[in-house]
Design a protein around this motif. Structure first.
Motif, PDB file in Angstrom:
ATOM      1  N   ILE A   1       0.847  -1.200   0.000  1.00  0.00           N
ATOM      2  CA  ILE A   1       0.000   0.000   0.000  1.00  0.00           C
ATOM      3  C   ILE A   1       0.880   1.246   0.000  1.00  0.00           C
ATOM      4  N   LEU A   2       1.943   1.227   0.794  1.00  0.00           N
ATOM      5  CA  LEU A   2       2.874   2.363   0.798  1.00  0.00           C
ATOM      6  C   LEU A   2       3.428   2.590  -0.606  1.00  0.00           C
ATOM      7  N   GLU A   3       3.763   1.501  -1.279  1.00  0.00           N
ATOM      8  CA  GLU A   3       4.326   1.639  -2.625  1.00  0.00           C
ATOM      9  C   GLU A   3       3.275   2.140  -3.604  1.00  0.00           C
ATOM     10  N   ARG A   4       2.074   1.610  -3.485  1.00  0.00           N
ATOM     11  CA  ARG A   4       0.993   2.043  -4.373  1.00  0.00           C
ATOM     12  C   ARG A   4       0.750   3.543  -4.208  1.00  0.00           C
ATOM     13  N   GLU A   5       0.860   4.021  -2.969  1.00  0.00           N
ATOM     14  CA  GLU A   5       0.639   5.435  -2.684  1.00  0.00           C
ATOM     15  C   GLU A   5       1.894   6.270  -2.912  1.00  0.00           C
TER      16      GLU A   5
ATOM     17  N   ARG B   1       6.886   7.537  10.533  1.00  0.00           N
ATOM     18  CA  ARG B   1       6.928   6.085  10.691  1.00  0.00           C
ATOM     19  C   ARG B   1       6.140   5.416   9.580  1.00  0.00           C
ATOM     20  N   ALA B   2       6.590   4.213   9.229  1.00  0.00           N
ATOM     21  CA  ALA B   2       5.918   3.456   8.168  1.00  0.00           C
ATOM     22  C   ALA B   2       4.468   3.175   8.550  1.00  0.00           C
ATOM     23  N   ASN B   3       4.208   3.050   9.860  1.00  0.00           N
ATOM     24  CA  ASN B   3       2.841   2.732  10.291  1.00  0.00           C
ATOM     25  C   ASN B   3       2.088   3.981  10.737  1.00  0.00           C
ATOM     26  N   GLY B   4       2.578   5.141  10.287  1.00  0.00           N
ATOM     27  CA  GLY B   4       2.012   6.389  10.785  1.00  0.00           C
ATOM     28  C   GLY B   4       0.895   6.987   9.938  1.00  0.00           C
ATOM     29  N   HIS B   5       0.488   6.285   8.864  1.00  0.00           N
ATOM     30  CA  HIS B   5      -0.556   6.852   8.008  1.00  0.00           C
ATOM     31  C   HIS B   5      -1.894   6.215   8.350  1.00  0.00           C
ATOM     32  N   THR B   6      -2.796   7.015   8.909  1.00  0.00           N
ATOM     33  CA  THR B   6      -4.062   6.475   9.414  1.00  0.00           C
ATOM     34  C   THR B   6      -4.846   5.778   8.307  1.00  0.00           C
ATOM     35  N   ALA B   7      -4.911   6.413   7.142  1.00  0.00           N
ATOM     36  CA  ALA B   7      -5.712   5.839   6.056  1.00  0.00           C
ATOM     37  C   ALA B   7      -5.140   4.498   5.624  1.00  0.00           C
ATOM     38  N   ILE B   8      -3.815   4.423   5.575  1.00  0.00           N
ATOM     39  CA  ILE B   8      -3.181   3.179   5.137  1.00  0.00           C
ATOM     40  C   ILE B   8      -3.409   2.080   6.166  1.00  0.00           C
ATOM     41  N   GLU B   9      -3.286   2.443   7.457  1.00  0.00           N
ATOM     42  CA  GLU B   9      -3.512   1.440   8.504  1.00  0.00           C
ATOM     43  C   GLU B   9      -4.941   0.927   8.472  1.00  0.00           C
ATOM     44  N   ALA B  10      -5.890   1.832   8.178  1.00  0.00           N
ATOM     45  CA  ALA B  10      -7.290   1.415   8.094  1.00  0.00           C
ATOM     46  C   ALA B  10      -7.467   0.430   6.948  1.00  0.00           C
ATOM     47  N   GLU B  11      -6.780   0.700   5.846  1.00  0.00           N
ATOM     48  CA  GLU B  11      -6.886  -0.193   4.697  1.00  0.00           C
ATOM     49  C   GLU B  11      -6.283  -1.565   5.014  1.00  0.00           C
ATOM     50  N   VAL B  12      -5.151  -1.538   5.739  1.00  0.00           N
ATOM     51  CA  VAL B  12      -4.536  -2.809   6.154  1.00  0.00           C
ATOM     52  C   VAL B  12      -5.533  -3.605   6.993  1.00  0.00           C
TER      53      VAL B  12
END
Lengths: 317, 248
Positions: free
Chosen positions: B103-107, B116-127
C-alpha cells in the motif's frame, strides 16, 4: 519510554568508559568512528541485503575529501563532515549505478574492485593525496568555534560521540520509516518487491548512497580527529573488519552494529596488548564461536538464552 | 477499449517455441481460467503479460495502449498484478507489515524517510480492512514464516489485492495447499471485487470449475480451445488430454 532505555544505556557506557580509561581516549574515539562505519554497513547489508566488501571505498572517499577540504578550503569540522558525507554518497551513487545491477559474488568482487581502484588512485596521485605517506597537514578549527581539539583527545572523543548519537538517531528513524520497511522488503524478497511495482534497482541505489554518506562521515571524522588520512582508509582489511564487527553484533539491528564494534575493538585491543603475535587467533576464535553458537550475532544472545531455558522446561518448544 | 488485449503473442527460447500466436482478451469482471498440461506454457504466458519476460513477437495492450515495452514494475503501477506460484512473501515481516508495504508503494510513499511506516491512518485502516476481508485479523502480528501454508497463500492474495489491481493473475493459487484448506482460497477468490479482471492459472480442476466462468485450454504453447466450463467439460479433445493422457 521503553525504547529510549537502550540508547541511554549506551550513552552512559560511553561516559563511563571516558572516565574509566582517561589515557585511552584515542582508542575510544577510534571505536566511535568504527561504530559509524559499521552502522553504515548495517544499513546497506543488514537492512537492504546488499552484500558488499567495499565499504572502505566510501569511508576513504569521505576521509580524503574532508582532509583536502580542511587543508585547502575551510577547516571547520562540521562543514568537513558534510563534505565527507557528500563525497561518500557521490562515490556510492556513481559506483552503485554499476554495482547495484549485480548480486552475490559478482557484487562482492566488484565492490572490492572499487575500493582497490580508489586505493590505487590515492596512491598514484601523490601531489594531491600524499600517496603512501598519507595526507598530512590537517589542522582543524574548534568544533562550532567553541571546542578546540586538544592533544589528549577530549574534544575528539565528545565530538565523535555526538556524531555517533546523531547518526544512530537518523538511522533509527530511517529504519522505522517507509523507506526502511521497503529496504527490509528488498532484503526478504526482491522478486516480490518488483511484483508490487518497486524498481528494486533504484531503491538499492538509494540505500547504498545513504550508506555511502554515513561511511563518508566516518571517514571525515577519522581525518579530522587523527589529522591524517592514510591509504589504509581504502584497504580491504578495513572493509573486512567492519563486516566482521557487524556479523559479530548481528546484522539488521542498529544495536548489533554498536555491540559488535565494541566487542571486536576491545578484544582486539586486549589481545594485541597481551600477545602481539597471536592476537588474530583470539579474534578468529571469537568469530567462529559467535557464528556457530549465535548465528544472528551477539545481539541475539538474550532471546537465545531465554529460549534455551524455556526449552529445558517444556521439552521441544 | 478496456481491459487486456493480447494479439499474436509468441515467445521462443532459441529453437524452442513456448508460446505461439496467442490471442487472448481479459475484460473487467471476467473470471477466466488458463489450464493445460505441464509444459503447456501457462507460466510463460503469465510472465509475458506481467512483463517478467519479453515476447518474441505480438502485442499486449491494456486499456488500448501498448504496454509491451514496459517492465514489470511499470505494469504493476498500471494495475496488472500477479500472485506467485511459490510464495515469495516477506517471511521475516509480520502479516501486517506484508500488507503495509504494497500500500505504501501504491501510494508512492516507499521513498519516505520521515515519519513512521505505520504512521498513516488511512493506510492502517486499509490494512485492517484487508486483514478482515481475508480473516487474517488474528494473525496480524505474527511473522509470515510462522503461518500455515494455506494462510500464507491468503496473505499472498491479500498482499496482491492491496495494490488495487485492475487485472489480477493468480498463478496456481492453491498450489501446495492441503485439500482441507482449499475452500479458504475458493472463498477468497469468490469475494474478489466484481469489476476486477481475474485470470486463474491452475492445475486443480475442481477449483477451476468452481470459480471460472470462462476456460482457455493451452497445449504446447497454443490455444487449443476456449469456452464455458460446460463446453470444456464436454470437449472431447480436452477429455482426451486430461483423462486419456493419464494426467491428474
Amino acid at each position: 519510554m521503553k525504547s529510549w532505555g537502550p540508547p541511554l544505556l549506551l550513552l552512559i557506557l560511553a561516559v563511563v568508559l571516558y572516565f574509566a580509561l582517561p589515557f585511552n581516549l584515542a582508542f575510544l574515539t577510534r571505536i566511535l568512528i568504527m561504530v559509524v562505519l559499521v552502522l553504515s554497513l548495517d544499513l546497506v547489508l543488514g537492512y537492504a541485503g546488499i552484500a558488499t566488501l567495499g565499504q572502505a571505498a566510501l569511508y576513504g572517499a569521505g576521509a580524503y575529501a574532508a582532509g583536502l577540504f580542511a587543508i585547502h578550503v575551510w577547516a571547520d569540522p562540521v562543514a568537513g563532515l558534510f563534505v565527507g558525507a557528500g563525497a561518500g554518497a557521490m562515490l556510492a551513487f556513481v559506483s552503485g549505478l554499476v554495482l547495484m545491477r549485480t548480486q552475490g559474488l559478482t557484487l562482492i568482487m566488484l565492490s572490492i574492485a572499487v575500493a582497490s581502484i580508489c586505493l590505487e588512485i590515492a596512491n598514484k596521485a601523490r601531489d594531491v593525496t600524499g600517496g603512501a605517506d598519507g595526507l598530512r597537514g590537517i589542522r582543524m578549527e574548534p568544533v562550532l568555534g567553541l571546542f578546540a581539539f586538544d592533544f589528549i583527545g577530549k574534544t575528539g572523543f565528545w565530538y565523535a560521540l555526538a556524531v555517533v548519537a546523531v547518526v544512530f538517531v537518523v538511522l533509527a528513524l530511517l529504519s522505522r520509516a517507509p523507506l526502511g520497511l521497503s529496504l527490509r522488503g528488498i532484503h526478504e524478497s526482491p522478486e516480490r518487491m518488483a511484483a508490487i511495482g518497486v524498481s528494486v534497482y533504484w531503491r538499492r541505489i538509494t540505500a547504498y548512497t545513504i550508506g555511502g554518506g554515513i561511511a563518508g562521515i566516518a571517514g571525515a571524522l577519522s581525518a579530522q580527529i587523527t589529522q591524517l588520512v592514510s591509504l589504509e582508509s581504502f584497504s580491504f582489511t578495513l572493509s573486512a573488519e567492519a563486516l566482521i564487527m557487524l556479523i559479530l553484533g548481528g546484522t539488521g539491528r542498529l544495536y548489533g552494529a554498536v555491540l559488535g564494534t565494541l566487542i571486536f575493538m576491545f578484544v582486539h585491543h586486549w589481545a594485541a596488548a597481551n600477545d602481539p603475535f597471536n592476537w588474530l587467533f583470539v579474534i578468529g576464535a571469537l568469530v567462529l564461536a559467535v557464528v556457530f553458537f549465535l548465528p544472528k550475532g551477539v545481539i541475539s544472545a538474550p532471546p537465545a538464552i531465554t529460549r534455551l531455558l524455556k526449552g529445558g522446561r517444556h521439552a521441544g518448544s | 477499449m478496456q481491459g487486456l488485449e493480447v494479439r499474436g503473442l509468441s515467445k521462443r527460447f532459441g529453437g524452442l517455441t513456448v508460446s505461439e500466436d496467442i490471442d487472448f482478451d481479459l475484460m473487467p469482471g471476467d473470471r477466466k481460467a488458463l489450464i493445460g498440461p505441464n509444459g503447456a506454457g501457462k507460466s510463460t504466458f503469465s510472465n509475458l503479460v506481467t512483463g517478467i519476460l519479453t515476447p518474441t513477437s505480438g502485442t499486449i495492450r491494456f486499456d488500448g495502449s501498448d504496454i509491451g515495452r514496459l517492465n514489470e514494475a511499470q505494469r504493476v503501477r498500471l494495475g496488472i498484478a500477479k500472485t506467485f506460484q511459490i510464495t515469495t512473501l516477506f517471511r521475516d515481516l509480520t502479516v501486517r507489515e506484508n500488507l503495509r508495504l504494497p500500500i505504501l508503494e501504491r501510494e508512492r510513499r516507499g521513498f519516505g524517510f520521515i515519519g513512521r511506516a505505520n504512521g498513516h491512518t488511512a493506510i492502517e485502516a486499509e490494512v485492517d480492512d484487508l486483514l478482515g476481508q481475508f480473516a487474517l485479523g488474528g494473525l496480524a502480528d505474527r511473522k509470515v514464516a510462522d503461518l500455515a501454508y494455506g494462510q500464507q497463500r491468503l496473505v499472498e492474495l491479500a498482499l496482491t489485492l492491496a495494490l488495487k489491481p485492475r487485472v489480477l493473475i493468480l498463478d496456481e493459487p492453491a498450489a501446495g495447499v492441503p485439500s482441507s484448506e482449499t475452500h479458504l482460497i475458493v472463498d477468497a477468490i469468490e469475494r474478489l471485487p466484481e469489476d476486477l479482471a481475474v485470470l486463474i492459472i491452475e492445475h486443480d480442476m475442481d477449483l477451476v470449475f468452481r470459480v471460472a466462468r470462462q476456460i482457455v485450454v493451452l497445449v504446447q504453447g497454443r490455444i487449443l480451445t476456449e469456452g464455458t466450463p460446460e463446453d470444456i467439460a464436454a470437449d472431447a479433445q480436452v477429455r482426451e488430454l486430461y483423462l486419456g493422457g493419464g494426467h491428474d
